[in-house]
Scaffold this active site. Sequence first.
Site, PDB file in Angstrom:
ATOM      1  N   GLU A  96       0.824  -1.201   0.000  1.00 54.82           N
ATOM      2  CA  GLU A  96       0.000   0.000   0.000  1.00 54.82           C
ATOM      3  C   GLU A  96       0.857   1.249   0.000  1.00 54.82           C
ATOM      4  O   GLU A  96       1.893   1.292   0.650  1.00 54.82           O
ATOM      5  CB  GLU A  96      -0.846   0.041   1.267  1.00 54.82           C
ATOM      6  N   CYS A 132       4.895  -7.693   7.406  1.00 55.12           N
ATOM      7  CA  CYS A 132       5.820  -7.290   8.482  1.00 55.12           C
ATOM      8  C   CYS A 132       6.001  -8.454   9.446  1.00 55.12           C
ATOM      9  O   CYS A 132       5.065  -9.193   9.716  1.00 55.12           O
ATOM     10  CB  CYS A 132       5.268  -6.073   9.234  1.00 55.12           C
ATOM     11  N   CYS A 355      -1.722   0.203   7.448  1.00 57.74           N
ATOM     12  CA  CYS A 355      -1.189  -0.970   8.129  1.00 57.74           C
ATOM     13  C   CYS A 355      -2.045  -2.190   7.853  1.00 57.74           C
ATOM     14  O   CYS A 355      -2.665  -2.738   8.749  1.00 57.74           O
ATOM     15  CB  CYS A 355      -1.086  -0.716   9.623  1.00 57.74           C
TER      16      CYS A 355
HETATM   17  N1  SAH Z   1       6.760  -0.579  11.197  1.00 59.52           N
HETATM   18  C1  SAH Z   1       6.984   0.785  11.493  1.00 59.52           C
HETATM   19  C2  SAH Z   1       6.350   1.728  10.470  1.00 59.52           C
HETATM   20  C3  SAH Z   1       4.976   1.365   9.989  1.00 59.52           C
HETATM   21  S1  SAH Z   1       3.660   1.321  11.159  1.00 59.52           S
HETATM   22  C4  SAH Z   1       6.513   1.124  12.882  1.00 59.52           C
HETATM   23  O1  SAH Z   1       5.857   0.314  13.488  1.00 59.52           O
HETATM   24  O2  SAH Z   1       6.860   2.197  13.359  1.00 59.52           O
HETATM   25  C5  SAH Z   1       3.283   3.047  11.326  1.00 59.52           C
HETATM   26  C6  SAH Z   1       2.506   3.390  12.608  1.00 59.52           C
HETATM   27  O3  SAH Z   1       1.194   2.850  12.602  1.00 59.52           O
HETATM   28  C7  SAH Z   1       3.164   2.892  13.880  1.00 59.52           C
HETATM   29  O4  SAH Z   1       3.424   3.969  14.740  1.00 59.52           O
HETATM   30  C8  SAH Z   1       2.126   1.968  14.477  1.00 59.52           C
HETATM   31  O5  SAH Z   1       2.198   1.990  15.876  1.00 59.52           O
HETATM   32  C9  SAH Z   1       0.836   2.515  13.910  1.00 59.52           C
HETATM   33  N2  SAH Z   1      -0.272   1.570  13.870  1.00 59.52           N
HETATM   34  C10 SAH Z   1      -0.238   0.258  13.569  1.00 59.52           C
HETATM   35  N3  SAH Z   1      -1.471  -0.283  13.647  1.00 59.52           N
HETATM   36  C11 SAH Z   1      -2.308   0.711  14.008  1.00 59.52           C
HETATM   37  C12 SAH Z   1      -3.712   0.781  14.260  1.00 59.52           C
HETATM   38  N4  SAH Z   1      -4.496  -0.292  14.139  1.00 59.52           N
HETATM   39  N5  SAH Z   1      -4.223   1.989  14.617  1.00 59.52           N
HETATM   40  C13 SAH Z   1      -3.444   3.076  14.721  1.00 59.52           C
HETATM   41  N6  SAH Z   1      -2.124   3.073  14.497  1.00 59.52           N
HETATM   42  C14 SAH Z   1      -1.554   1.891  14.154  1.00 59.52           C
HETATM   43 FE1  SF4 Z   2       5.134  -4.005  11.717  1.00 56.18          FE
HETATM   44 FE2  SF4 Z   2       2.726  -2.989  12.195  1.00 56.18          FE
HETATM   45 FE3  SF4 Z   2       4.448  -3.307  14.199  1.00 56.18          FE
HETATM   46 FE4  SF4 Z   2       4.903  -1.401  12.363  1.00 56.18          FE
HETATM   47  S1  SF4 Z   2       3.177  -1.482  13.788  1.00 56.18           S
HETATM   48  S2  SF4 Z   2       6.367  -2.888  13.190  1.00 56.18           S
HETATM   49  S3  SF4 Z   2       4.084  -2.418  10.524  1.00 56.18           S
HETATM   50  S4  SF4 Z   2       3.541  -4.969  12.956  1.00 56.18           S
END
Ligand code: SAH
Ligand code: SF4
Length: 363
Positions: A96, A132, A355
């Site tokens: 995405e 991931c 995500c």
């Molecule tokens: N893997 C990296 C970058 C991608 S995720 C990381 O985890 O930082 C980007 C952001 O989305 C992260 O800060 C994560 O905590 C947030 N995130 C993941 N799932 C989410 C959800 N269901 N609702 C809100 N934020 C979410």
């Molecule tokens: Fe991976 Fe989602 Fe965790 Fe980011 S928030 S590290 S994308 S599992």
Amino acid sequence: MAEIEQTGLLGLDFQELSGVVQKHGQPEYRAKQLFEALYPQRISSLDAISTLPKQFRVALQEEGLEIRRPVIEKTFRSTDGTIRYLVAMPDGETVETVWMPEGDGGEAGDGSSADESDWQRATICVSSQVGCAVNCQFCLTAALGVKRNLSAGEIVGQITAVLQEHSVDLERQRVNIVFMGMGEPFLNYPQFMKAVRLLVEGVGFPESRMTVSTSGIVPRIHDFGGEAVRPKLAISLNAPNEEIRTSIMPITRKWGLDLLMQAAREFPLRNRERITFEYVLLDGVNDSANHARQLVELVRGIRCKVNLIALNPGPDIPFGTPAESAVQTFQSVLVQAGIPAFVRRPRGRDIYAACGQLKRTAG
Ligand code: SAH
Ligand code: SF4
């Protein structure tokens, strides 16, 4: 996980393009022509590079060296102007990429909606892996597991494809990049950093317009601090203490909160730069005023800001979204302690829907 095979021209740096040019017995300046076409001009097909002689283009094609930019397969438009793209890689794997006109939904944005052609600023949220491996309990991408890393070309290609889709003129229009889509960029570090360099040296993004978010891959945070050219750093903290963090982010068992906070403390910030801590609020889990006070202690002394994100709920996510009042209380505890804290607007949630949700709903 399988090693990345370089599948096309996109993702090659100037030196590698020079190698290709040499191998084909072409004059050195052709490397510059190729580089210009791939990055600043964002051309997606060899046939469209009119500066190259036909016979050289044919020779490259015969060798299987097409540009091979990822292609937009599906488009989903949100009412607030956010557009989510399902982008297909040359081997058919999809990720995405999200386009958000008018700010990043954070403290800078005014939350207003934007007409598709009428935007001043935009943010592109890009993926770094197919799926991931990190397994955060609140994230849908986690449920996909990790299929493979993206190559530098596949990371850059998501961005150039979306820039072309919106006919962006980077000299005139302001675009930010956030590496916050699918995947953990610091578990694909070499390709991620190569993509950053191509974006800076080739496509034309200043490093100050890019932010990378990590779940806390501590050794790579140290490496990242030593890079001469690098985006800004965001850390997905999501918990005020070791116990809660371990329960929602099992990666904490590998690199504990102490190590993570030490890496954040030691991180060499540039002039006026701050670390961003992201904090997903989960109802009844990490969202009380007490948790906020613990968070204040945890980040004390670090030049930082906190982005609060109310959980974007989804099927199979075993957590709820906190009430608006809990979010506000949490924020005010931070602000009163002198920590800049921002609540990401629902459109910001649209990004984080990157995500895993789009891919899942698209089948
Ligand atoms: N893997 C990296 C970058 C991608 S995720 C990381 O985890 O930082 C980007 C952001 O989305 C992260 O800060 C994560 O905590 C947030 N995130 C993941 N799932 C989410 C959800 N269901 N609702 C809100 N934020 C979410
Ligand atoms: Fe991976 Fe989602 Fe965790 Fe980011 S928030 S590290 S994308 S599992």
